[in-house]
Design an enzyme around this catalytic site. Structure first.
Site, PDB file in Angstrom:
ATOM      1  N   ASP A  10      32.136  32.093  30.416  1.00  0.00           N
ATOM      2  CA  ASP A  10      32.342  32.067  31.852  1.00  0.00           C
ATOM      3  C   ASP A  10      31.688  33.331  32.423  1.00  0.00           C
ATOM      4  O   ASP A  10      31.499  34.321  31.700  1.00  0.00           O
ATOM      5  CB  ASP A  10      33.842  32.050  32.155  1.00  0.00           C
ATOM      6  CG  ASP A  10      34.138  32.238  33.619  1.00  0.00           C
ATOM      7  OD1 ASP A  10      33.665  31.421  34.426  1.00  0.00           O
ATOM      8  OD2 ASP A  10      34.838  33.209  33.962  1.00  0.00           O
ATOM      9  N   TYR A  12      32.275  34.837  36.122  1.00  0.00           N
ATOM     10  CA  TYR A  12      33.031  35.665  37.054  1.00  0.00           C
ATOM     11  C   TYR A  12      34.384  36.088  36.484  1.00  0.00           C
ATOM     12  O   TYR A  12      35.218  35.250  36.148  1.00  0.00           O
ATOM     13  CB  TYR A  12      33.235  34.928  38.376  1.00  0.00           C
ATOM     14  CG  TYR A  12      31.927  34.573  39.047  1.00  0.00           C
ATOM     15  CD1 TYR A  12      31.006  35.565  39.389  1.00  0.00           C
ATOM     16  CD2 TYR A  12      31.596  33.248  39.318  1.00  0.00           C
ATOM     17  CE1 TYR A  12      29.800  35.246  39.995  1.00  0.00           C
ATOM     18  CE2 TYR A  12      30.399  32.921  39.933  1.00  0.00           C
ATOM     19  CZ  TYR A  12      29.504  33.922  40.262  1.00  0.00           C
ATOM     20  OH  TYR A  12      28.309  33.595  40.860  1.00  0.00           O
ATOM     21  N   ARG A  41      39.047  36.401  46.116  1.00  0.00           N
ATOM     22  CA  ARG A  41      38.964  35.778  44.794  1.00  0.00           C
ATOM     23  C   ARG A  41      39.989  34.651  44.639  1.00  0.00           C
ATOM     24  O   ARG A  41      39.671  33.580  44.114  1.00  0.00           O
ATOM     25  CB  ARG A  41      39.165  36.833  43.704  1.00  0.00           C
ATOM     26  CG  ARG A  41      39.182  36.296  42.280  1.00  0.00           C
ATOM     27  CD  ARG A  41      37.902  35.557  41.926  1.00  0.00           C
ATOM     28  NE  ARG A  41      37.861  35.204  40.501  1.00  0.00           N
ATOM     29  CZ  ARG A  41      37.017  34.323  39.989  1.00  0.00           C
ATOM     30  NH1 ARG A  41      36.133  33.707  40.751  1.00  0.00           N
ATOM     31  NH2 ARG A  41      37.027  34.059  38.687  1.00  0.00           N
ATOM     32  N   SER A 116      29.374  28.250  34.249  1.00  0.00           N
ATOM     33  CA  SER A 116      30.110  28.794  35.392  1.00  0.00           C
ATOM     34  C   SER A 116      30.259  27.783  36.514  1.00  0.00           C
ATOM     35  O   SER A 116      29.426  26.884  36.676  1.00  0.00           O
ATOM     36  CB  SER A 116      29.363  30.032  35.922  1.00  0.00           C
ATOM     37  OG  SER A 116      29.942  30.517  37.112  1.00  0.00           O
ATOM     38  N   ASN A 117      31.315  27.971  37.306  1.00  0.00           N
ATOM     39  CA  ASN A 117      31.447  27.235  38.558  1.00  0.00           C
ATOM     40  C   ASN A 117      30.422  27.707  39.582  1.00  0.00           C
ATOM     41  O   ASN A 117      30.157  27.026  40.567  1.00  0.00           O
ATOM     42  CB  ASN A 117      32.853  27.402  39.137  1.00  0.00           C
ATOM     43  CG  ASN A 117      33.855  26.436  38.531  1.00  0.00           C
ATOM     44  OD1 ASN A 117      33.482  25.464  37.877  1.00  0.00           O
ATOM     45  ND2 ASN A 117      35.136  26.698  38.743  1.00  0.00           N
TER      46      ASN A 117
END
Length: 220
Positions: A10, A12, A41, A116-117
């Site tokens: 991932d 972030y 966040r 990642s998103n």
């Protein structure tokens, strides 16, 4: 440790410190930067979940912008156009955690990739700005399939992109919800528990837990 052929990271909160935006926020909103950063966040994650559930996908860049607008307003501040542009640019220059580059340089036995998103217009500049392009064989974004993690479809897509079986992949994240999703899918999982949080109560415990990325070296 189980033999794995690829380590999937991932981005972030795992490789890059999302709270490194605080200094810029503090410059615009003295005394309120840390509060806005935390809310930013939280809402970023929440909005990606909500949009996935509602079947109303937009890119993570747009999600991040919406979350910023909410966070600033929640804390009683005003977001002007130049501030929005400047703050969104900080996501292209997030700081990697101190141990990241050293750990990646030691992981020579497996294929390394990011999943990642984040959309590519966020991820690619971030990796380039930190001169980390050569560390990864592949950068995979959910934007390619428009299925946010932690859906099963998102992890399955990453698996297909690597051309491996899910049992051959170690998934690494600092986000408990992401680890739960990856474990539910069938990945080997390593939770980077930077904040010393409890394990999520979803009956999907991580296979391993480390305080930072240095623990991953044991998988080589």
């Amino acid at each position: 440790m189980r033999t794995v052929k690829a380590i999937l990271f991932d981005a972030y909160g795992t490789l890059f410190d999302v709270q490194s935006v605080t200094a810029k926020l503090e410059g615009f909103y003295p005394g309120n930067g840390a509060n806005i950063s935390e809310t930013w966040r939280e809402k970023q994650i929440e909005y990606s979940f909500l949009r996935q559930l509602m079947g109303n996908y937009i890119s993570f860049f747009e999600v991040t912008k919406d979350a910023l607008c909410y966070a600033v307003e929640k804390h009683g501040e005003t977001l002007r156009d130049h501030q929005e542009k400047s703050l969104l640019q900080t996501y292209l220059h997030l700081s990697p955690y101190p141990e990241v580059k050293g750990v990646l340089s030691q992981l020579t036995e497996q294929k390394l990739a990011i999943f990642s998103n984040g959309s590519h217009n966020m991820l690619n500049p971030l990796i380039e700005n930190n001169r980390m392009e050569k560390s990864f064989s592949k950068i995979i974004s959910v934007d390619e399939i428009k299925q946010y993690k932690p859906t099963v479809a998102s992890y399955a897509y990453a698996t297909n992109q690597l051309g491996l079986k899910k049992e051959e992949i170690l998934f690494v994240s600092s986000n408990g919800w992401d680890i739960s999703g990856a474990k539910n899918y069938g990945f080997n999982t390593a939770w980077i528990n930077r904040k010393n949080l409890p394990v999520e109560k979803l009956n999907l415990p991580p296979d391993t837990i480390y305080p930072d990325l240095r623990g991953i070296i044991k998988w080589t």
